[in-house]
Each structure stands twice: as structure tokens, then as C-alpha cells.
Design a protein around this motif. Structure first.
Motif, PDB file in Angstrom:
ATOM      1  N   TYR A 100       0.832  -1.204   0.000  1.00  0.00           N
ATOM      2  CA  TYR A 100       0.000   0.000   0.000  1.00  0.00           C
ATOM      3  C   TYR A 100       0.870   1.258   0.000  1.00  0.00           C
ATOM      4  O   TYR A 100       0.608   2.202  -0.754  1.00  0.00           O
ATOM      5  CB  TYR A 100      -0.911  -0.025   1.226  1.00  0.00           C
ATOM      6  N   VAL A 101       1.917   1.267   0.830  1.00  0.00           N
ATOM      7  CA  VAL A 101       2.826   2.415   0.853  1.00  0.00           C
ATOM      8  C   VAL A 101       3.555   2.535  -0.482  1.00  0.00           C
ATOM      9  O   VAL A 101       3.732   3.637  -1.018  1.00  0.00           O
ATOM     10  CB  VAL A 101       3.841   2.276   2.009  1.00  0.00           C
ATOM     11  N   SER A 102       3.948   1.408  -1.052  1.00  0.00           N
ATOM     12  CA  SER A 102       4.671   1.437  -2.327  1.00  0.00           C
ATOM     13  C   SER A 102       3.807   2.000  -3.455  1.00  0.00           C
ATOM     14  O   SER A 102       4.297   2.717  -4.327  1.00  0.00           O
ATOM     15  CB  SER A 102       5.141   0.029  -2.692  1.00  0.00           C
ATOM     16  N   THR A 103       2.499   1.690  -3.429  1.00  0.00           N
ATOM     17  CA  THR A 103       1.618   2.246  -4.470  1.00  0.00           C
ATOM     18  C   THR A 103       1.548   3.764  -4.387  1.00  0.00           C
ATOM     19  O   THR A 103       1.390   4.444  -5.404  1.00  0.00           O
ATOM     20  CB  THR A 103       0.205   1.661  -4.349  1.00  0.00           C
ATOM     21  N   LYS A 104       1.669   4.299  -3.178  1.00  0.00           N
ATOM     22  CA  LYS A 104       1.690   5.753  -3.027  1.00  0.00           C
ATOM     23  C   LYS A 104       3.008   6.337  -3.538  1.00  0.00           C
ATOM     24  O   LYS A 104       3.023   7.416  -4.137  1.00  0.00           O
ATOM     25  CB  LYS A 104       1.504   6.129  -1.556  1.00  0.00           C
ATOM     26  N   MET A 105       4.096   5.637  -3.295  1.00  0.00           N
ATOM     27  CA  MET A 105       5.409   6.137  -3.693  1.00  0.00           C
ATOM     28  C   MET A 105       5.572   6.168  -5.204  1.00  0.00           C
ATOM     29  O   MET A 105       6.299   6.992  -5.747  1.00  0.00           O
ATOM     30  CB  MET A 105       6.508   5.279  -3.054  1.00  0.00           C
ATOM     31  N   HIS A 106       4.896   5.236  -5.904  1.00  0.00           N
ATOM     32  CA  HIS A 106       5.075   5.118  -7.355  1.00  0.00           C
ATOM     33  C   HIS A 106       3.824   5.504  -8.138  1.00  0.00           C
ATOM     34  O   HIS A 106       3.725   5.203  -9.334  1.00  0.00           O
ATOM     35  CB  HIS A 106       5.500   3.697  -7.716  1.00  0.00           C
ATOM     36  N   ASP A 107       2.886   6.151  -7.468  1.00  0.00           N
ATOM     37  CA  ASP A 107       1.679   6.642  -8.136  1.00  0.00           C
ATOM     38  C   ASP A 107       0.939   5.510  -8.856  1.00  0.00           C
ATOM     39  O   ASP A 107       0.476   5.666  -9.986  1.00  0.00           O
ATOM     40  CB  ASP A 107       2.034   7.762  -9.132  1.00  0.00           C
ATOM     41  N   THR A 108       0.851   4.358  -8.200  1.00  0.00           N
ATOM     42  CA  THR A 108       0.054   3.236  -8.712  1.00  0.00           C
ATOM     43  C   THR A 108      -0.981   2.870  -7.644  1.00  0.00           C
ATOM     44  O   THR A 108      -1.189   1.698  -7.339  1.00  0.00           O
ATOM     45  CB  THR A 108       0.949   2.027  -9.022  1.00  0.00           C
ATOM     46  N   LEU A 109      -1.616   3.872  -7.104  1.00  0.00           N
ATOM     47  CA  LEU A 109      -2.425   3.742  -5.888  1.00  0.00           C
ATOM     48  C   LEU A 109      -3.621   2.817  -6.067  1.00  0.00           C
ATOM     49  O   LEU A 109      -4.325   2.861  -7.074  1.00  0.00           O
ATOM     50  CB  LEU A 109      -2.903   5.122  -5.445  1.00  0.00           C
ATOM     51  N   LYS A 110      -3.817   1.962  -5.070  1.00  0.00           N
ATOM     52  CA  LYS A 110      -5.008   1.126  -4.937  1.00  0.00           C
ATOM     53  C   LYS A 110      -5.559   1.314  -3.531  1.00  0.00           C
ATOM     54  O   LYS A 110      -4.807   1.524  -2.584  1.00  0.00           O
ATOM     55  CB  LYS A 110      -4.669  -0.354  -5.154  1.00  0.00           C
TER      56      LYS A 110
END
Length: 388
Positions: A100-110
């Protein structure tokens, strides 16, 4: 006289600073890992680590996340357990929070519920078999809402702790672009660079990315690829005069010794040897335990919206392909490297020469506590440009 905040110990300072450390020395990693390992053995800890990384691979493949999102999530998982005991968390919760944190860092949010739906399908195949969703996701409306909400709250709680371990620093640099650029500079073939890319991805199943910067991981991966391609192989025919392409034998020989390349790529041969041994150990483990499923099937990002049955077919096809090396050959390679390798170079921790002093005191104890005011800084003490 200033009074402590409500719930705060009288001995706790009203405000403190927590510094983000982008990389750790091997001594720091060993100290922190041992502290959080508890009663687990090294093998048990590594098994849990590989289970978590495999879980993240499965989630990423189902959702269609790019490789950078999956690799960063694996990196965040490793970093989390440098500060928090393994016995207090199961790897499903930590892995989901890391993703979840990684999706925020790489703008691939779920959204958390979306991640939970896919995670249930991976963890409970019997629920996925009953689902009518084309991607095999579990319909959350068919589950106990209290269970789903409880899991969502746990994900968000671990996410907060994970953000503290990185001091809310969302900067992330990956080794994959460096593999392409360094491979081109070294004159590596496309096949060799492709193998280096896959090995750089495998590095995120280990603690290497929190010990070395991405450009060192990249050249280390190319070095391992050159070793795997050239070890116990006959010398190829000479190349056309004037060609910039180098054989794997030549690249492996060059990176095995000190030379101008160290200054050019800001890396040292001792670090490449450490990376090589760690990756070889991972490959040996994967050959002895095929279910570990190292290396993605291709060096490209997973295809979005790929059906579950299609993914299973690809995985079966990939697993059916024999590896270009076996465990005995990798062991012989490690022995050959030991005979000529350089002694490890000394590495000083950031800010203090004693890792136990740096991470055994207030700096570590501030994480996960609501006592006083904590100022999170984007770099170690003394670094210019720290953020708040």
C-alpha cells in the motif's frame, strides 16, 4: 516547569528527532535483525522473508503492478523488520501495508479494500474459485464485514508504523534503469543485460537494497549475470575488431579486480562480491526449493488485467523451462570466488561507529510511540537539505 504530555513518561523529552537512514551497513543489519528475530532461527527467518516476498510477487502479478512497485514493497517489508519484532506481526499484514505504501510512492495507488480483495484470493484459493470476478478477486460483500473491516484497520495501523520507519520519505530509486545504462557502458549483450535485470529484481528478495545504493545493485547484478554465463564455459570466438560488445568472460574478469571502472560506476569490487554471494545463495535456495519461485518470468512489468488462468499457464510454462545452471554448479562458483575474493571493506555506520549505540537508544525507541513530539528528518544527522 514543563509538564509531560498526557500518557508520556516524565523521563521522555517533549520533542525528539528521528532520522531517515537510506542504507545500513552489514553490521547494522545483523544487529537489528538479530534484535527483532526473537526465537526464530536464521533459516526460519529467511523462510518467512521469502514467503512474504512471494506473496508480494503474487499480489503484484494479479493486480498488474509494475516491477518498481513490487520491488519497493519488498524493500519496505525488509526495512520494517529492522525495527519491529517478527513475533508481533504476521507477514500478510506487513506485506499488504508495504504494498500500500509502495503504491503511493510510485503513483500506482489502490485502495486498501482492493488490495484486501486480491490478497484473499491469493491466501484462500477456494474463495477465489467461487468468485465470478474475471480477475479471480474475492467479492468482499460475500465476506463477513467485521473481518474485512478488522483487516483493513490492521493494514492502516501497520502502514503508519511503516511510514515512520522511512520517516515519511517517499523517495525511491530503483536499480533497473541503471542495469540498462551500465550494461550499455560495459558493452554487455542484450541477453546478458536481460539476465542482469532479472537478478536485480531477485535482489529485492534479500536485504541487499537496504545495504547498497541502486547503481551498485545494478552493476552487481550484471557481474553475477556475467559469472553465471561464463563460469565453466569455453571462451567464445573473438569479436569483430572495433566492436564495443564484450563477452561475459571479459566483463566478469574486469569486475573481479580493482580498476578504473570502480571510479566510473562509484562502486567497489568488494561490494560486488558480497552481492554475488547473496544472490547465488538465493538462487541455490530457489533450485533446492522450486516453490520459492525466484525471478519473474520476463524482465518486463506484469501485464495489467491478466486473467488468473492465463497467469497460471505462464507460470507453469516458466517453471517447466530448465534453469541454465544447477545447484552444484553454483556451489562450485562460490568456492571458486572464495579462492580469489578480496576481504570485505570496512563500512562506517551513518553518524556513529557503533551500530548498537546508534540503533539501541532513543533513535530506535521513538518508532511506533506516541510520546512527545517527534520530528522526522529525511536524512541522517549532518545531511544538508533534511525535510521535516
Amino acid at each position: 516547569m514543563d509538564l509531560p504530555l498526557r500518557g508520556q513518561s516524565p523521563n521522555t523529552p517533549a520533542s525528539s528527532s528521528k532520522y531517515h537512514h537510506p542504507y545500513f551497513t552489514p553490521a547494522e543489519v545483523e544487529y537489528l535483525s538479530e534484535k527483532q528475530r526473537g526465537k526464530l532461527s536464521l533459516n526460519q527467518e529467511d523462510k518467512v522473508r521469502q514467503n512474504a516476498c512471494g506473496f508480494l510477487e503474487a499480489l503484484g502479478a494479479r493486480i498488474g503492478f509494475p516491477r518498481r512497485t513490487i520491488a519497493t514493497a519488498q524493500n519496505l517489508y525488509h526495512r520494517f523488520h529492522l525495527f519491529f519484532p517478527r513475533k508481533d506481526f504476521n507477514y500478510f499484514d506487513v506485506s499488504l501495508a508495504a504494498l500500500y505504501v509502495s503504491t503511493k510512492m510510485h503513483d500506482t495507488l489502490k485502495k486498501p479494500r482492493e488490495l484486501l480483495a486480491v490478497s484473499y484470493a491469493v491466501r484462500f484459493p477456494e474463495l477465489a474459485a467461487k468468485s465470478k470476478h474475471p480477475g479471480g478477486e474475492v467479492d468482499l460483500d460475500s465476506m463477513d464485514p467485521q473481518v474485512v473491516e478488522h483487516d483493513r484497520q490492521r493494514l492502516l495501523a501497520v502502514e503508519r508504523l511503516m511510514l515512520e520507519t522511512i520517516c515519511f520519505n517517499f523517495t525511491s530509486r530503483m536499480p533497473f534503469p541503471y542495469v540498462i545504462k551500465i550494461g550499455r557502458e560495459l558493452g554487455a549483450t542484450k541477453k546478458l543485460t536481460k539476465l542482469g535485470w532479472r537478478l536485480a529484481s531477485d535482489c529485492h528478495r534479500t536485504l541487499l537494497p537496504i545495504q547498497y545504493p541502486p547503481h551498485t545493485i545494478a552493476i552487481g547484478s550484471i557481474y553475477v549475470a556475467a559469472l553465471l554465463t561464463s563460469f565453466e564455459q569455453p571462451l567464445p570466438p573473438p569479436l569483430t575488431p572495433g566492436s564495443r560488445t564484450r563477452h561475459a568472460h571479459e566483463i566478469a574478469s574486469m569486475l573481479t579486480t580493482h580498476g578504473p571502472w570502480e571510479k566510473q560506476f562509484h562502486s567497489q569490487v568488494e561490494d560486488l562480491e558480497d552481492i554475488a554471494h547473496t544472490v547465488l545463495d538465493l538462487l541455490i535456495q530457489g533450485l533446492q526449493n522450486p516453490s520459492a519461485n525466484t525471478s519473474p518470468s520476463t524482465p518486463s512489468s506484469p501485464v495489467p488485467h491478466l486473467s488468473h488462468s492465463h497467469q497460471q499457464g505462464q507460470n507453469q510454462q516458466h517453471q517447466a523451462q530448465p534453469a541454465p545452471y544447477n545447484a552444484d554448479q553454483l556451489l562450485r562458483l562460490k568456492i571458486a570466488m572464495r579462492e580469489t575474493e578480496h576481504p570485505p571493506r570496512p563500512r562506517q555506520p551513518l553518524g556513529n561507529a557503533d551500530p548498537s549505540a546508534l540503533y539501541g537508544g532513543e533513535d530506535n525507541n521513538l518508532i511506533g510511540r506516541n510520546e512527545g513530539t517527534v520530528r522526522f528528518l529525511f536524512g541522517p544527522p549532518g545531511v544538508v537539505g533534511n525535510g521535516v
